[in-house]
Design an enzyme around this catalytic site. Structure first.
Site, PDB file in Angstrom:
ATOM      1  N   PHE A 286      42.908  16.446  61.405  1.00 31.81           N
ATOM      2  CA  PHE A 286      42.599  16.008  62.770  1.00 31.81           C
ATOM      3  C   PHE A 286      41.251  16.562  63.169  1.00 31.81           C
ATOM      4  CE2 PHE A 286      43.082  14.812  67.084  1.00 31.81           C
ATOM      5  CZ  PHE A 286      42.581  15.857  67.844  1.00 31.81           C
ATOM      6  N   HIS A 287      40.446  15.722  63.812  1.00 33.58           N
ATOM      7  CA  HIS A 287      39.196  16.172  64.420  1.00 33.58           C
ATOM      8  C   HIS A 287      39.277  15.869  65.897  1.00 33.58           C
ATOM      9  CE1 HIS A 287      37.578  16.755  60.515  1.00 33.58           C
ATOM     10  NE2 HIS A 287      37.542  15.478  60.199  1.00 33.58           N
TER      11      HIS A 287
ATOM     12  N   GLY B  56      36.446  18.888  53.671  1.00 31.62           N
ATOM     13  CA  GLY B  56      36.684  17.643  52.921  1.00 31.62           C
ATOM     14  C   GLY B  56      35.324  17.053  52.641  1.00 31.62           C
TER      15      GLY B  56
ATOM     16  N   ALA C 196      35.081  21.496  59.171  1.00 33.95           N
ATOM     17  CA  ALA C 196      35.496  21.444  60.574  1.00 33.95           C
ATOM     18  C   ALA C 196      36.075  22.797  60.940  1.00 33.95           C
ATOM     19  CB  ALA C 196      36.539  20.349  60.772  1.00 33.95           C
TER      20      ALA C 196
ATOM     21  N   CYS D  13      46.425  18.926  56.108  1.00 34.48           N
ATOM     22  CA  CYS D  13      45.921  19.140  54.752  1.00 34.48           C
ATOM     23  C   CYS D  13      47.053  19.069  53.718  1.00 34.48           C
ATOM     24  CB  CYS D  13      45.180  20.477  54.641  1.00 34.48           C
ATOM     25  SG  CYS D  13      43.914  20.635  55.920  1.00 34.48           S
TER      26      CYS D  13
END
Lengths: 163, 236
Positions: free
Chosen positions: B85-86, B149, B162, B178
């Site tokens: 998630f970002h 990633g 991130a 992940c």
């Protein structure tokens, strides 16, 4: 050929790194990655073995060492075509997807399906069980521009020394 | 003897994931033909879930159709790694750099990305460490504070890292982050015992940690508009 396979399997069985090759002429550079005689090498660290009408392609010991543990190999279907320097697939290791490029142009005639179940073969046996695709070269003269073992060994040393 | 190495850095603010992806594609092509030097994007995303090349969508725990209601998007990407998630208040770095020019392989590159985040955490008294084998990323104990990633194409990197400053951690409940079950996600806000400065300050520190880790000798700051235009930004 049979003798070299024997040495490699024994080395694995004894938990030695598969770095002891029977064609070690230029295999000992700083990081002890093996480089085999009889193969040609691309600057993007793929090897080619040309036997008759078929060229087998994989990534080198130097490449697998710098990638880390391979957890996934993405390969094309047979029947497709590749161009020299073009990407034909990818490997994933340490959360990094790295493209693999083909050193020669041609038609893909066979793909190593074992790598789907056992991607680690790329690490443990980069020149043998970890082969990736077999190609029918459309222009065998392309092999002439690739590096031989001695050149490739020097290339790796210079690349590693750069940082 | 190492020659001077320059990196161009662009602070982009909040950028939609697809826009950032398209920009990276252009930067990769330009870097590959040496039209630009190594480049670093510093940004945040609106709420976005992403999958890697292995398409591990079994690690998305809610139906895709629910994501829109949460105000989140989902993207399938070519990067390595699992689902993540970002979102706002998470600092992202996307380095578009030539690994061949600095003689790094994927493994060493990722290690240096981990060290970049570990160093940043240490500035706030937080002891973070790299993951165990197979668990690339940055951890504080059993809690994940930073994710990685990466994609490497013709030796040029894209995507990146991130680092959780203070994102809404509830978004992580809808995934197996992940692909690793039973491990929590955390943030600098949660782990640091001290008051944090503004996010802009921390993001600049993250850039600085990256620049040091990768041995660049000078930074050129670019604004969004001058990226890929050949204009010179301010040079420090």
């Amino acid at each position: 050929m049979a003798l070299r396979v024997w040495a490699s399997s024994t080395a694995n069985a004894l938990r030695l790194s598969s770095k002891a090759s029977l064609s070690p002429a230029f295999s000992l550079h700083r990081c002890f990655s093996s480089v085999l005689d009889g193969l040609k090498y691309a600057p993007s660290h793929e090897w080619v073995k040309h036997e008759g009408p078929v060229a087998t392609v994989g990534i080198t010991d130097h490449a697998q060492d710098h990638l880390g543990e391979v957890v996934f190999v993405d390969l094309p279907e047979p029947g497709g075509s590749v161009s020299k320097g073009g990407s034909f697939g990818a490997v994933e290791s340490v959360k990094a997807t790295s493209d693999i490029n083909c050193p020669v142009s041609g038609e893909i005639v066979e793909v190593n399906t074992k790598l789907t179940e056992t991607p680690g073969l790329v690490n443990s046996s980069p020149y043998e069980d970890g082969w990736m695709i077999k190609v029918k070269p459309s222009d065998p003269s392309e092999l002439g521009s690739l590096m031989g073992p001695k050149e490739y060994t020097k290339f790796c040393e210079e690349e590693d020394a750069a940082h | 003897m190492k020659s001077a190495r320059i990196i161009e850095v662009c602070r982009m603010g909040v950028v939609n994931y697809m826009d950032a992806l398209k920009l990276q594609e252009r930067l990769i092509a330009a870097r590959k033909s040496s039209k630009i030097p190594d480049t670093l994007l510093s940004l945040q995303h609106p709420p976005t879930y992403t999958l890697g090349k292995r398409r591990t969508d079994h690690n998305l725990l809610v139906p895709e159709s629910d994501l829109g209601k949460m105000g989140a998007e989902l993207y399938y990407t070519q990067r390595g790694g699992d689902i993540t998630f970002h979102g706002p208040h998470q600092a992202i770095l996307y380095p578009i750099i030539s690994l061949r020019d600095i003689g790094l392989g994927a493994r060493k590159y990722v290690e240096k990305l981990e060290l970049t985040m570990i160093e940043l955490a240490s500035l706030y008294g937080v002891r973070a460490c790299p993951g165990k084998s197979g668990e690339t990323g940055v951890w504080v104990g059993d809690r994940k504070i930073g994710a990685i990633g990466v994609r490497i194409s013709n030796g040029i990197t894209s995507h990146g890292l991130a680092f959780n400053l203070n994102p809404d951690l509830n978004y992580f409940k809808h995934i197996v982050p992940c692909g690793i079950e039973d491990k929590e996600v955390t943030s600098l806000k949660r782990e640091a015992d001290m008051e944090l400065p503004t996010e802009e300050v921390i993001e600049d520190q993250l850039i600085s940690c990256f620049v040091t880790q990768f041995g660049y000798s000078s930074i050129t700051w670019k604004d969004k508009k001058s990226l890929l235009c050949g204009d010179d930004g301010d040079t420090r």
